[in-house]
Scaffold this active site. Sequence first.
Site, PDB file in Angstrom:
ATOM      1  N   SER A 239      39.796  43.713  32.669  1.00 32.20           N
ATOM      2  CA  SER A 239      39.512  43.138  31.346  1.00 32.20           C
ATOM      3  C   SER A 239      40.395  43.844  30.314  1.00 32.20           C
ATOM      4  CB  SER A 239      38.053  43.368  30.960  1.00 32.20           C
ATOM      5  OG  SER A 239      37.200  42.848  31.931  1.00 32.20           O
TER       6      SER A 239
ATOM      7  N   HIS B  19      37.220  32.623  36.350  1.00 36.73           N
ATOM      8  CA  HIS B  19      38.519  32.147  36.827  1.00 36.73           C
ATOM      9  C   HIS B  19      38.785  32.793  38.175  1.00 36.73           C
ATOM     10  CE1 HIS B  19      40.241  36.005  35.617  1.00 36.73           C
ATOM     11  NE2 HIS B  19      39.594  35.858  34.472  1.00 36.73           N
TER      12      HIS B  19
ATOM     13  N   HIS C 237      34.276  42.821  41.964  1.00 39.10           N
ATOM     14  CA  HIS C 237      33.515  44.032  41.660  1.00 39.10           C
ATOM     15  C   HIS C 237      32.356  44.226  42.635  1.00 39.10           C
ATOM     16  CE1 HIS C 237      35.431  42.899  37.819  1.00 39.10           C
ATOM     17  NE2 HIS C 237      35.489  44.194  37.593  1.00 39.10           N
TER      18      HIS C 237
ATOM     19  N   TYR D 251      29.428  44.992  41.737  1.00 36.20           N
ATOM     20  CA  TYR D 251      28.216  44.404  41.156  1.00 36.20           C
ATOM     21  C   TYR D 251      28.081  42.903  41.431  1.00 36.20           C
ATOM     22  CZ  TYR D 251      31.223  43.143  37.108  1.00 36.20           C
ATOM     23  OH  TYR D 251      32.220  42.664  36.311  1.00 36.20           O
ATOM     24  N   GLU D 252      29.171  42.283  41.873  1.00 38.69           N
ATOM     25  CA  GLU D 252      29.086  40.857  42.220  1.00 38.69           C
ATOM     26  C   GLU D 252      28.452  40.662  43.591  1.00 38.69           C
ATOM     27  OE1 GLU D 252      32.818  38.570  41.185  1.00 38.69           O
ATOM     28  OE2 GLU D 252      33.442  40.602  40.689  1.00 38.69           O
TER      29      GLU D 252
ATOM     30  N   ALA E  68      38.612  47.965  31.595  1.00 34.55           N
ATOM     31  CA  ALA E  68      37.922  48.180  30.320  1.00 34.55           C
ATOM     32  C   ALA E  68      36.850  49.229  30.573  1.00 34.55           C
ATOM     33  CB  ALA E  68      37.280  46.880  29.854  1.00 34.55           C
TER      34      ALA E  68
ATOM     35  N   MET F  23      33.023  50.048  35.650  1.00 37.91           N
ATOM     36  CA  MET F  23      32.441  49.530  36.894  1.00 37.91           C
ATOM     37  C   MET F  23      33.501  49.136  37.933  1.00 37.91           C
ATOM     38  SD  MET F  23      29.485  47.153  35.176  1.00 37.91           S
ATOM     39  CE  MET F  23      28.509  47.745  33.778  1.00 37.91           C
ATOM     40  N   SER F  24      34.686  49.727  37.820  1.00 37.54           N
ATOM     41  CA  SER F  24      35.751  49.321  38.759  1.00 37.54           C
ATOM     42  C   SER F  24      36.659  50.497  39.090  1.00 37.54           C
ATOM     43  CB  SER F  24      36.568  48.183  38.140  1.00 37.54           C
ATOM     44  OG  SER F  24      37.314  48.646  37.030  1.00 37.54           O
TER      45      SER F  24
ATOM     46  N   ASN G  72      34.354  49.790  23.872  1.00 36.16           N
ATOM     47  CA  ASN G  72      33.069  49.987  23.162  1.00 36.16           C
ATOM     48  C   ASN G  72      32.665  51.446  23.263  1.00 36.16           C
ATOM     49  OD1 ASN G  72      32.615  49.034  26.110  1.00 36.16           O
ATOM     50  ND2 ASN G  72      30.718  50.119  25.602  1.00 36.16           N
TER      51      ASN G  72
ATOM     52  N   HIS H 193      28.445  42.474  27.170  1.00 37.47           N
ATOM     53  CA  HIS H 193      29.627  42.040  27.901  1.00 37.47           C
ATOM     54  C   HIS H 193      30.556  41.247  26.972  1.00 37.47           C
ATOM     55  CE1 HIS H 193      32.040  41.167  31.349  1.00 37.47           C
ATOM     56  NE2 HIS H 193      31.806  39.876  31.315  1.00 37.47           N
TER      57      HIS H 193
HETATM   58  N1  HPA Z   1      29.800  50.741  30.579  1.00 35.83           N
HETATM   59  C1  HPA Z   1      30.216  50.357  31.800  1.00 35.83           C
HETATM   60  N2  HPA Z   1      31.270  49.588  32.001  1.00 35.83           N
HETATM   61  C2  HPA Z   1      31.956  49.192  30.918  1.00 35.83           C
HETATM   62  C3  HPA Z   1      31.589  49.565  29.620  1.00 35.83           C
HETATM   63  C4  HPA Z   1      30.448  50.386  29.434  1.00 35.83           C
HETATM   64  O1  HPA Z   1      30.049  50.760  28.324  1.00 35.83           O
HETATM   65  N3  HPA Z   1      32.488  48.999  28.780  1.00 35.83           N
HETATM   66  C5  HPA Z   1      33.361  48.319  29.552  1.00 35.83           C
HETATM   67  N4  HPA Z   1      33.062  48.434  30.841  1.00 35.83           N
END
Ligand code: HPA
Length: 277
Positions: free
Chosen positions: A33, A64, A86, A88-89, A116, A213-214, A237, A251
């Site tokens: 991302s 996508h 991922h 988590y999927e 990200a 998460m990756s 963030n 998200h």
């Molecule tokens: N936590 C986990 N994964 C993320 C975050 C977060 O705050 N921001 C972007 N991916």
Amino acid sequence: MPTKTRLPRPSVTAALILKRTDVRPRLGIVLGSGFGAIARAIQVEREFPYRDLPGFPVGSVQGHAGRLLLGLWHDIPVAVLAGRAHYYEGFELAESTFPTRVLAALGVTTLVLTNAAGGINSKFRVGDFMALTDHINLLGANPLRGPEPEGMNRFVDLTQAYDASLRTHWKAAAKAAKAKIHEGVYIAVSGPSFETPAEIRAFRTLGADAVGMSTVPETIVARQCGMKVAAVSCITNAAAGLGGKGQVVSHLEVLELARQREDIATQLVGGFVKRIG
Ligand code: HPA
């Protein structure tokens, strides 16, 4: 959806790809991302939807489907994974990291991972970048669990997981892209829920600067395959509990910030690739 079938040999999928392109990539890039715009910057010679590549994971949350792009970027032959699967999927880590193994089998020797992440270090501002110096694997799983791949060592050394000499090039690339870059430790969690503020405080105590998460599974597999790894996060963030009163981590917020930083992220990674290529 996660495949329940046994995975093919990465060399078989790689051979199928190499038969259909003249590109011989030395460099691999995984787009997370915030880094999706890189796909539009590549001079693409050949493109493969993941569903056409045996063993590749299909069905990503972003809506996508994934694509493998082969082409040139700044005159360097590259293989780009646009779309990652991922944990988590619901994928097993062996499934989600299969494309990493295929990159190695294509001849890729250097892998650039992007993602990200939520900022934990108080010096980090939203929109900054972080070059990974190290990671903490809190996924609760390891992609190397299971049978040892032929000719490979399962007890992989991770003392130099992120190549120190490659990392020196991020600073100049960031300056040219007018981006702010830090160095730090990435902690990987399984998600998909975001963290609690107590978890983030604990992660800070553990030595983490950003959370995501990756990336960690791909780094581990890449090191097993002998590839050098460079990785960069876009801080999208403030991590949970660090964003002031009334903070909600969403998200949507992550995707929106990631989108805003895509052009800078493309320049940053492009500059990095030019310098290491
Ligand atoms: N936590 C986990 N994964 C993320 C975050 C977060 O705050 N921001 C972007 N991916």
